[in-house]
Design a protein around this motif. Structure first.
Motif, PDB file in Angstrom:
ATOM      1  N   TYR A 281       0.005  -1.548 -17.675  1.00 34.95           N
ATOM      2  CA  TYR A 281      -0.126  -0.964 -16.599  1.00 34.95           C
ATOM      3  C   TYR A 281      -0.104  -2.204 -15.739  1.00 34.95           C
ATOM      4  N   ALA A 282       0.646  -2.399 -14.604  1.00 37.60           N
ATOM      5  CA  ALA A 282       0.846  -3.602 -13.944  1.00 37.60           C
ATOM      6  C   ALA A 282       0.382  -3.155 -12.455  1.00 37.60           C
ATOM      7  N   ALA A 283      -0.593  -3.765 -11.633  1.00 40.84           N
ATOM      8  CA  ALA A 283      -1.009  -3.732 -10.527  1.00 40.84           C
ATOM      9  C   ALA A 283      -0.414  -4.857  -9.743  1.00 40.84           C
ATOM     10  N   THR A 284      -0.206  -5.889 -10.383  1.00 35.96           N
ATOM     11  CA  THR A 284       0.532  -7.094  -9.858  1.00 35.96           C
ATOM     12  C   THR A 284       1.861  -7.398 -10.669  1.00 35.96           C
ATOM     13  N   VAL A 285       2.679  -7.403  -9.985  1.00 35.23           N
ATOM     14  CA  VAL A 285       4.118  -7.772 -10.540  1.00 35.23           C
ATOM     15  C   VAL A 285       4.701  -9.244 -10.490  1.00 35.23           C
ATOM     16  N   ARG A 286       4.317  -9.731  -9.608  1.00 38.12           N
ATOM     17  CA  ARG A 286       4.589 -11.124  -9.305  1.00 38.12           C
ATOM     18  C   ARG A 286       3.336 -12.090  -9.067  1.00 38.12           C
ATOM     19  N   PRO A 287       3.005 -13.088  -9.926  1.00 37.26           N
ATOM     20  CA  PRO A 287       3.966 -13.633 -11.204  1.00 37.26           C
ATOM     21  C   PRO A 287       4.153 -12.389 -12.055  1.00 37.26           C
ATOM     22  N   PHE A 288       5.005 -12.342 -12.868  1.00 36.34           N
ATOM     23  CA  PHE A 288       5.169 -11.253 -13.775  1.00 36.34           C
ATOM     24  C   PHE A 288       4.661 -11.992 -15.191  1.00 36.34           C
ATOM     25  N   ASP A 289       4.017 -10.887 -15.813  1.00 39.94           N
ATOM     26  CA  ASP A 289       3.025 -11.029 -16.909  1.00 39.94           C
ATOM     27  C   ASP A 289       3.866 -10.997 -18.157  1.00 39.94           C
ATOM     28  N   ALA A 290       4.585 -12.195 -18.139  1.00 43.42           N
ATOM     29  CA  ALA A 290       5.624 -12.298 -19.275  1.00 43.42           C
ATOM     30  C   ALA A 290       4.806 -12.331 -20.758  1.00 43.42           C
ATOM     31  N   ALA A 291       3.526 -13.060 -20.528  1.00 45.61           N
ATOM     32  CA  ALA A 291       2.743 -13.215 -21.976  1.00 45.61           C
ATOM     33  C   ALA A 291       2.343 -11.852 -22.632  1.00 45.61           C
ATOM     34  N   ALA A 292       1.951 -10.842 -21.573  1.00 40.27           N
ATOM     35  CA  ALA A 292       1.646  -9.601 -21.951  1.00 40.27           C
ATOM     36  C   ALA A 292       2.952  -8.676 -22.495  1.00 40.27           C
ATOM     37  N   LEU A 293       3.808  -8.910 -21.949  1.00 37.48           N
ATOM     38  CA  LEU A 293       5.004  -8.219 -22.408  1.00 37.48           C
ATOM     39  C   LEU A 293       5.429  -8.587 -24.021  1.00 37.48           C
ATOM     40  N   ARG A 294       5.473 -10.007 -24.133  1.00 38.72           N
ATOM     41  CA  ARG A 294       5.771 -10.491 -25.267  1.00 38.72           C
ATOM     42  C   ARG A 294       4.721 -10.170 -26.287  1.00 38.72           C
TER      43      ARG A 294
ATOM     44  N   LEU B 161       0.897  -1.278  -0.174  1.00 39.79           N
ATOM     45  CA  LEU B 161       0.111  -0.061  -0.022  1.00 39.79           C
ATOM     46  C   LEU B 161       0.957   1.411  -0.084  1.00 39.79           C
ATOM     47  N   SER B 162       0.239   2.196  -0.862  1.00 37.99           N
ATOM     48  CA  SER B 162       1.046   3.648  -0.607  1.00 37.99           C
ATOM     49  C   SER B 162       0.010   4.770  -0.638  1.00 37.99           C
ATOM     50  N   VAL B 163       0.477   5.800   0.104  1.00 39.03           N
ATOM     51  CA  VAL B 163      -0.317   7.116   0.208  1.00 39.03           C
ATOM     52  C   VAL B 163      -0.565   7.844  -1.410  1.00 39.03           C
ATOM     53  N   LEU B 164       0.782   7.367  -2.150  1.00 38.14           N
ATOM     54  CA  LEU B 164       0.655   8.011  -3.425  1.00 38.14           C
ATOM     55  C   LEU B 164      -0.292   7.161  -4.287  1.00 38.14           C
ATOM     56  N   SER B 165      -0.870   7.940  -5.016  1.00 38.66           N
ATOM     57  CA  SER B 165      -2.102   7.180  -5.849  1.00 38.66           C
ATOM     58  C   SER B 165      -2.310   7.842  -7.224  1.00 38.66           C
ATOM     59  N   ASN B 166      -2.830   7.023  -8.191  1.00 33.55           N
ATOM     60  CA  ASN B 166      -3.232   7.493  -9.418  1.00 33.55           C
ATOM     61  C   ASN B 166      -4.664   8.233  -9.447  1.00 33.55           C
ATOM     62  N   THR B 167      -4.781   9.159 -10.296  1.00 33.28           N
ATOM     63  CA  THR B 167      -6.145   9.622 -10.160  1.00 33.28           C
ATOM     64  C   THR B 167      -7.379   8.720 -10.677  1.00 33.28           C
ATOM     65  N   ARG B 168      -6.977   7.806 -11.604  1.00 30.00           N
ATOM     66  CA  ARG B 168      -8.320   6.974 -11.855  1.00 30.00           C
ATOM     67  C   ARG B 168      -7.930   5.531 -11.492  1.00 30.00           C
ATOM     68  N   SER B 169      -8.818   4.818 -11.279  1.00 27.99           N
ATOM     69  CA  SER B 169      -8.894   3.327 -10.646  1.00 27.99           C
ATOM     70  C   SER B 169      -8.711   2.695 -11.799  1.00 27.99           C
ATOM     71  N   HIS B 170      -8.147   1.547 -12.000  1.00 30.42           N
ATOM     72  CA  HIS B 170      -8.660   0.439 -13.000  1.00 30.42           C
ATOM     73  C   HIS B 170      -8.998  -0.911 -12.248  1.00 30.42           C
TER      74      HIS B 170
ATOM     75  N   VAL C 106      -6.761  -6.379 -14.117  1.00 31.40           N
ATOM     76  CA  VAL C 106      -6.078  -5.937 -12.733  1.00 31.40           C
ATOM     77  C   VAL C 106      -6.508  -7.156 -11.672  1.00 31.40           C
ATOM     78  N   GLY C 107      -7.780  -7.542 -11.734  1.00 31.49           N
ATOM     79  CA  GLY C 107      -8.257  -8.573 -10.778  1.00 31.49           C
ATOM     80  C   GLY C 107      -7.612  -9.889 -11.186  1.00 31.49           C
ATOM     81  N   GLU C 108      -7.101 -10.279 -12.467  1.00 31.45           N
ATOM     82  CA  GLU C 108      -6.888 -11.487 -12.828  1.00 31.45           C
ATOM     83  C   GLU C 108      -5.118 -11.486 -12.847  1.00 31.45           C
ATOM     84  N   GLU C 109      -4.497 -10.455 -12.434  1.00 26.16           N
ATOM     85  CA  GLU C 109      -3.124 -10.318 -12.184  1.00 26.16           C
ATOM     86  C   GLU C 109      -2.374 -10.480 -13.610  1.00 26.16           C
TER      87      GLU C 109
END
Length: 310
Positions: A214-227, A160-169, A175-178
């Protein structure tokens, strides 16, 4: 707008009421937010005092009895100070828990370096089997926290962070599916923005011919999306992370092992900033504000022949 941490106690209190497996383990930090929950569930809201090693050890013991412990304090006291217990009591014993941190890399500079943890995700990367969520908005934090608690007996870290984006995704299925979420498409490179740095990245890449993930989950790393974003041609990738620079560089390199590529890892620098300042000043000093990101990314992309844009 409320903060991610403002959501934490109300959401966990509701989960305590709904699910008899849920337990909350605290080390003084945040205890006031659970006063009513502790009255209703005295056996499942536990404050161990300022004993962070015991905090994690007690959570592991609860997990071994079949409970789903949610453990909370500042990141430096949750991951760094009790790292041996995270490694052995949770990892070695294969006991699941949800670690929920506050203060992030430099959310509270007045607390000094003892209350900063830019290396927390990199440290967890030395262990096996951790899911790591880095929400960029309070709504995302709530979605990912609920998902983490419901995730069986997995080991999950929610940053968690106090820093935040203006819009939620939070409403985006990815986002929910990592998975990484594609926000812009371009041909001159791929920029991956993690959690609360997204607004700065979108501003910094305005007019550049790049894909923004945009990544809200970094582990596991979404290698497929990057590819998919990179394709089969040579590519340039910029990772912008709100913690130690380069934390995910190896993951990106592994994802693109058979594709010619370059990776620029941007994030919090290793050099300790010894003046307290405020969070915005730390962001600028680490080059994570929009203007600095624009300059650094443009230099990197220009060196590969990509037009700088407007």
């Amino acid at each position: 707008m409320d903060t991610m941490r403002d959501r934490f106690a109300p959401v966990l209190t509701a989960l305590l009421d709904e699910d008899p497996r849920v337990a909350v383990v605290l080390a003084e930090i945040g205890a006031d937010g659970f006063a009513e929950a502790r009255r209703r569930h005295p056996a499942r809201v536990i404050n161990v005092g300022i004993r962070e090693q015991l905090l994690v050890g007690a959570a592991a013991g609860l997990a071994l009895t079949g409970l789903r412990p949610v453990v909370h304090t500042f990141a430096s006291f949750l991951v760094e100070r009790p790292f041996e217990q995270v490694k052995l009591d949770l990892g070695h014993q294969d006991a699941g828990a949800v670690l929920v941190s506050a203060a992030a890399s430099y959310d509270w500079p007045a607390g000094g370096y003892t209350h900063m943890a830019p290396g927390d995700v990199a440290l967890l990367d030395t262990l096996d089997g951790w899911t790591v969520h880095v929400p960029g908005h309070p709504d995302e934090a709530e979605t990912l926290l609920r998902r983490a608690v419901a995730a069986g007996d997995d080991k999950v870290y929610v940053r968690l962070s106090v820093l935040s984006n203006t819009r939620s995704h939070a409403e985006a299925p990815a986002v929910g599916e990592e998975r990484f979420l594609t926000l812009r498409e371009g041909r001159g490179g791929v920029v991956v923005a993690v959690g609360p740095v997204l607004d700065a990245v979108l501003a910094a890449t305005e007019g550049l011919d790049v894909t923004v993930l945009y990544a809200a989950t970094v582990r596991p790393f979404d290698a497929a999306a990057l590819r998919r974003a990179v394709g089969s041609a040579a590519a340039d990738v910029v990772l912008v992370e709100p913690y130690l620079a380069g934390t995910s560089t190896a993951a990106a390199n592994d994802a693109l092992a058979d594709v010619p590529h370059r990776v620029l890892g941007l994030g919090v620098g290793r050099r300790e900033l010894r003046r307290y300042g405020d969070a915005a000043e730390h962001t600028a000093a680490h080059g994570l504000d929009a203007r600095s990101l624009r300059e650094r990314m443009s230099r990197f992309l220009r060196s590969a022949g990509v037009p700088a844009g407007r």
